[in-house]
Structures are given as C-alpha cells and as structure tokens.
Design a protein around this motif. Structure first.
Motif, PDB file in Angstrom:
ATOM      1  N   GLU A  35     -10.150  -1.825   5.245  1.00  0.00           N
ATOM      2  CA  GLU A  35     -10.088  -2.777   4.135  1.00  0.00           C
ATOM      3  C   GLU A  35      -8.643  -3.074   3.744  1.00  0.00           C
ATOM      4  O   GLU A  35      -8.317  -4.213   3.383  1.00  0.00           O
ATOM      5  N   GLU A  36      -7.773  -2.076   3.820  1.00  0.00           N
ATOM      6  CA  GLU A  36      -6.363  -2.316   3.514  1.00  0.00           C
ATOM      7  C   GLU A  36      -5.714  -3.199   4.580  1.00  0.00           C
ATOM      8  O   GLU A  36      -4.897  -4.071   4.265  1.00  0.00           O
TER       9      GLU A  36
ATOM     10  N   ARG B  92      -6.761  -6.682   3.898  1.00  0.00           N
ATOM     11  CA  ARG B  92      -6.063  -7.220   2.708  1.00  0.00           C
ATOM     12  C   ARG B  92      -4.640  -7.670   3.051  1.00  0.00           C
ATOM     13  O   ARG B  92      -4.206  -8.754   2.650  1.00  0.00           O
ATOM     14  N   ILE B  93      -3.919  -6.852   3.811  1.00  0.00           N
ATOM     15  CA  ILE B  93      -2.551  -7.210   4.198  1.00  0.00           C
ATOM     16  C   ILE B  93      -2.560  -8.411   5.137  1.00  0.00           C
ATOM     17  O   ILE B  93      -1.725  -9.320   5.027  1.00  0.00           O
TER      18      ILE B  93
ATOM     19  N   VAL C 119     -11.110   2.723  -1.123  1.00  0.00           N
ATOM     20  CA  VAL C 119     -10.722   1.644  -0.214  1.00  0.00           C
ATOM     21  C   VAL C 119     -10.430   2.239   1.157  1.00  0.00           C
ATOM     22  O   VAL C 119      -9.628   3.156   1.299  1.00  0.00           O
TER      23      VAL C 119
ATOM     24  N   THR D 236       0.843  -1.199   0.000  1.00  0.00           N
ATOM     25  CA  THR D 236       0.000   0.000   0.000  1.00  0.00           C
ATOM     26  C   THR D 236       0.876   1.246   0.000  1.00  0.00           C
ATOM     27  O   THR D 236       1.978   1.233   0.558  1.00  0.00           O
TER      28      THR D 236
ATOM     29  N   SER E 186      -8.120   8.605   7.589  1.00  0.00           N
ATOM     30  CA  SER E 186      -6.923   8.197   6.862  1.00  0.00           C
ATOM     31  C   SER E 186      -5.684   8.974   7.293  1.00  0.00           C
ATOM     32  O   SER E 186      -4.576   8.448   7.280  1.00  0.00           O
TER      33      SER E 186
ATOM     34  N   ARG F 280      -0.535   4.241   1.039  1.00  0.00           N
ATOM     35  CA  ARG F 280      -1.351   5.227   1.753  1.00  0.00           C
ATOM     36  C   ARG F 280      -0.480   6.173   2.582  1.00  0.00           C
ATOM     37  O   ARG F 280       0.255   5.777   3.474  1.00  0.00           O
TER      38      ARG F 280
ATOM     39  N   ASP G 117      -3.577   2.828  -4.727  1.00  0.00           N
ATOM     40  CA  ASP G 117      -4.803   2.382  -4.072  1.00  0.00           C
ATOM     41  C   ASP G 117      -5.977   3.291  -4.427  1.00  0.00           C
ATOM     42  O   ASP G 117      -5.837   4.512  -4.511  1.00  0.00           O
TER      43      ASP G 117
ATOM     44  N   ALA H 261       1.231   4.051   5.611  1.00  0.00           N
ATOM     45  CA  ALA H 261       1.304   2.666   5.147  1.00  0.00           C
ATOM     46  C   ALA H 261       1.951   1.787   6.209  1.00  0.00           C
ATOM     47  O   ALA H 261       1.508   0.661   6.461  1.00  0.00           O
TER      48      ALA H 261
ATOM     49  N   ILE I 238      -0.465   0.574   8.767  1.00  0.00           N
ATOM     50  CA  ILE I 238      -1.322  -0.501   8.262  1.00  0.00           C
ATOM     51  C   ILE I 238      -0.595  -1.842   8.328  1.00  0.00           C
ATOM     52  O   ILE I 238      -1.153  -2.846   8.787  1.00  0.00           O
TER      53      ILE I 238
END
Length: 416
Positions: free
Chosen positions: A129-130, A133-134, A125, A105, A183, A107, A121, A188, A191
C-alpha cells in the motif's frame, strides 16, 4: 533534447540539499549564477544534448511538515553562505515546488529519523500500500507538471543498514516478500526505489542507504528499461581520498594508517549521531582506501555532530606512510565546505545524465557515473581520475568522436 520537460522528484524535499538544488536551478535559469560545481556543463558533455536546466520542474516528498521556501531562507540566514538577493528573485520557483511536495514514509528508517517525522505511518498500512501511494504521487506530479519524464533522486537522511538476504537478490523473491508484507525486508528507501522503477522513473540514490538498490531492484530496473545508480554522493573527504590515495600507489609508498575525523551540523549530522544510522555512512566512506591501495591499512572514520556548524562540515585527515629506508612520514589535510552547496550541483548533473540515459534506451546501472559516488554500484574502479575517464568515454562514445579532448569550461552556457 533540450525542449523536453523533466520532472525532478526529490525524496527529502524539505531538506537543505533539496532547497539548494531548487534554488540553484532557478538561479541558473534566471542567469543569476554561474554553473560552478556542475560537471555536465563541461566539454565533451555539452555535446550530449542533455536536458536544459530551464526544463527542470521540481517536486518530491518529505516526512516532515514545512516549506522548501522556508528551508532555503533558514539556510541562507544561518550559514551566511548564500546571497539572499538570489533567494528573493527565485522565491516564486521555491513556492511553486512547495505545491508539489507530498508525504513520505518512515518505514524502518530507525528511531533517529522517525523522531523527526510530523506523522508516523499506521502499522496497519502494508508495504504494498505504501508503494502504491508513492507511485501515485509520482504519477500525479508528472500529470500536474506536464513532465515528459520524472527522475527520482533520494536525498533523505541515512537509514540503518539493511541486511541483504535471498529476498533481495531476485525481483520475484522481493515481490513475494512484499506481497507477504514482510516489512523487515524493506526500508523506506526500498519503497521509494520500487515505486520509481515500477513507474518507469530513472532513480538515483545519493544516500548511503543500501536498502535503496539491492540486487533485486537493479535487476528489475534492467528488465523494465529504467536507468538507476548509487550509492552515496561523493562531495568532500572521500572525494579527496579518491584523488589522493592513487599518489601513494604511483610512488610505491606504503600507507600505514589513514585516520579521518569529521564534524558537521545540519539534520544529517543529527541523524548520524545514532550509531545504527552512522554505520551506513562509515561503510561507504571507509571502503575506498583498500580498493585503491590493494591492501588495508589501519583506517578509522569518525563522524561527530556539532550543531553550531549548521550546514558546514569539516574533515581532518591524517595519513601516516612509509617511504625509502623505512622512513615514516605524514600528510595531513583539512576539507571544509557547505554540505548542501557541494551536493546541489552534482544532483542537477545526475538528473541530466539520468534523463539522457532513459531517452537513449539505457537500463539498469549507469557505471559511467561512478565519479559521483562513494560506493558506485557495479564498479570496481575507485580512483577518481579513472572514474572520470569512464564518464568522458561515455560522452565520446555518444558523440562518435573518440579523440575528444578533456573537459573545458567554455561550455558553461550549455545549461540553458
């Protein structure tokens, strides 16, 4: 125990450091190289029953498309620092790792990193959700490789600093901000670390990015029984600083100024051209002196990108100090090395120590690993020798023999 299979999930898996970690571990496994640069093979650490290097399996994620195998070959061809015959013999290992590399990501990584990404990305999203996913990537990697445990190591490029506020102090507050999809409260690195801790994976932040382990995530790791540590691997100029600065304290010499000039190539150097990203790096490099000396001399760290250097980095430090009768004197040193080859053995060390900590029920910060980091979390000691004594004491405590001698190279075969 040496029979456990340990998954190693590298954030920034297609970078130069990652390629040298994987190639280096494969070379050790095949008896093609000695473990020079690895601390974990020395005594008394050989008595800790650390996971064998032959039990490590690698995967990870990156924001760029490409191949770990190609990165390793590009490193060897550009730098001339690595015997290409080694790469020929470990190519199968590099290709196997390529099969376990997913998409990361970008982000809030900053424009310098975002420009390198093969895909960006979708703004639709959410942060949660990230994370999911990770976390799924970690579960999938563990399942496919049959690993007993997965250790996550952040080797990604340096992010701009994250402004720490009340949302980053307690797990509940951070979780609420993630649920509200705030956010701006994450990077990143946040996350990745959140996902790792959520999945019970020991986590090591080898980068200066402070978004990786804010207090809330350290407390979450403590509560979930997950060992974590960071920040910013100590491989060059700052390593020398942490060893040399105590000399002036021991001799009661006054440091007037300590100026550092750094030039480096590779992708990290390109990212650090951006002032926002460079701020994170300078903070960890420049904070060592005052903590060792007990006062703050004039000190400035400069970092410049020189593309032709590739993976090489050079640091020239000028130390101006005052001695008896007010006499002013100087010390100068130059440190030159290959960034990835200095870092790779330390990453393998940290994986072995992190897996051992998890196996022995440790959680939260691992302060005994302070000697590996420029800005070790939860540690006030910045002198290299004293930091190393912390690691020795840790090994002695587990061995049950407080009178063990210092390190010896006789244990080099302990990597198997």
């Amino acid at each position: 125990m040496k029979s456990r299979k340990v998954g190693v999930w590298l954030i920034g898996a297609l970078g130069s450091i990652s390629s040298m970690v994987v190639a280096g571990a494969a070379a050790l496994r095949r008896g093609l190289a000695a473990p020079t640069g690895m601390v974990s093979v020395l005594e008394p650490f050989g008595r800790l029953d650390l996971a064998g290097v032959d039990r490590l399996v690698f995967g990870g994620c990156d924001i760029r498309a490409g191949s770990l195998r190609d990165e390793a070959w590009a490193f060897a061809e550009k730098t001339g620092a690595l015997d290409q015959r080694i790469l020929q013999q470990v190519e199968e290992d590099l290709l196997e790792t390529d099969r376990h590399v997913g998409v990361g990501t970008v982000r809030n990584c900053g424009d310098a990193i975002r420009r390198m990404a093969s895909s960006v990305d979708s703004p639709r999203v959410s942060v949660w959700e990230e994370i999911v996913r990770i976390a799924e990537q970690l579960r999938s990697f563990k399942r496919k490789t049959g690993a007993d445990i997965v250790v996550v190591v952040n080797l990604a490029s340096t992010e701009p600093p994250l402004a720490i506020d009340e949302r980053h102090l307690e797990p509940d507050a951070l979780e609420r901000s993630i649920e509200r999809n705030e956010s701006e409260a994450v990077r990143a690195s946040t996350i990745y670390a959140y996902a790792a801790i959520r999945e019970g994976c020991p986590y090591v932040n080898f980068t200066p990015s402070n978004g990786a382990l804010p207090p809330a995530l350290v407390r979450m790791a403590e509560a979930r029984g997950v060992p974590v540590m960071g920040n910013d691997g100590k491989t060059g100029e700052t390593l020398v600083k942490s060893a040399l600065a105590p000399l002036f304290v021991c001799r009661n010499l006054e440091v007037l100024s300590w100026e550092g000039f750094n030039i480096l190539g590779n992708m990290d150097g390109a990212v650090l051209e951006n002032s926002a990203n460079r701020e994170s790096k300078i903070k960890t490099k420049d904070g060592v002196l005052s903590r060792i000396l007990g006062y703050t001399p004039h000190s400035r760290v400069r970092i410049d990108y020189v593309p032709s250097l590739d993976d090489q980095k050079t640091a020239w430090d000028f130390v101006h100090f005052r001695g008896f009768l007010g006499t002013k004197m100087t010390v100068q040193f130059i440190w030159q090395g290959y960034d990835s080859l200095l870092a790779a053995p330390l990453v393998i060390d940290l994986v072995r120590f992190a897996e051992f900590a998890a196996r022995n029920g440790e959680s939260g910060l691992m302060p005994h690993l302070a000697s590996y980091f420029k800005e070790p979390l939860g540690v006030d000691e910045y002198r290299l020798q004293q930091q190393f004594e912390m690691l020795l004491d840790y090994a002695r405590a587990f061995s049950g023999r407080k009178g063990l001698d210092g390190p010896s190279r006789k244990s080099a075969t302990g990597v198997n």
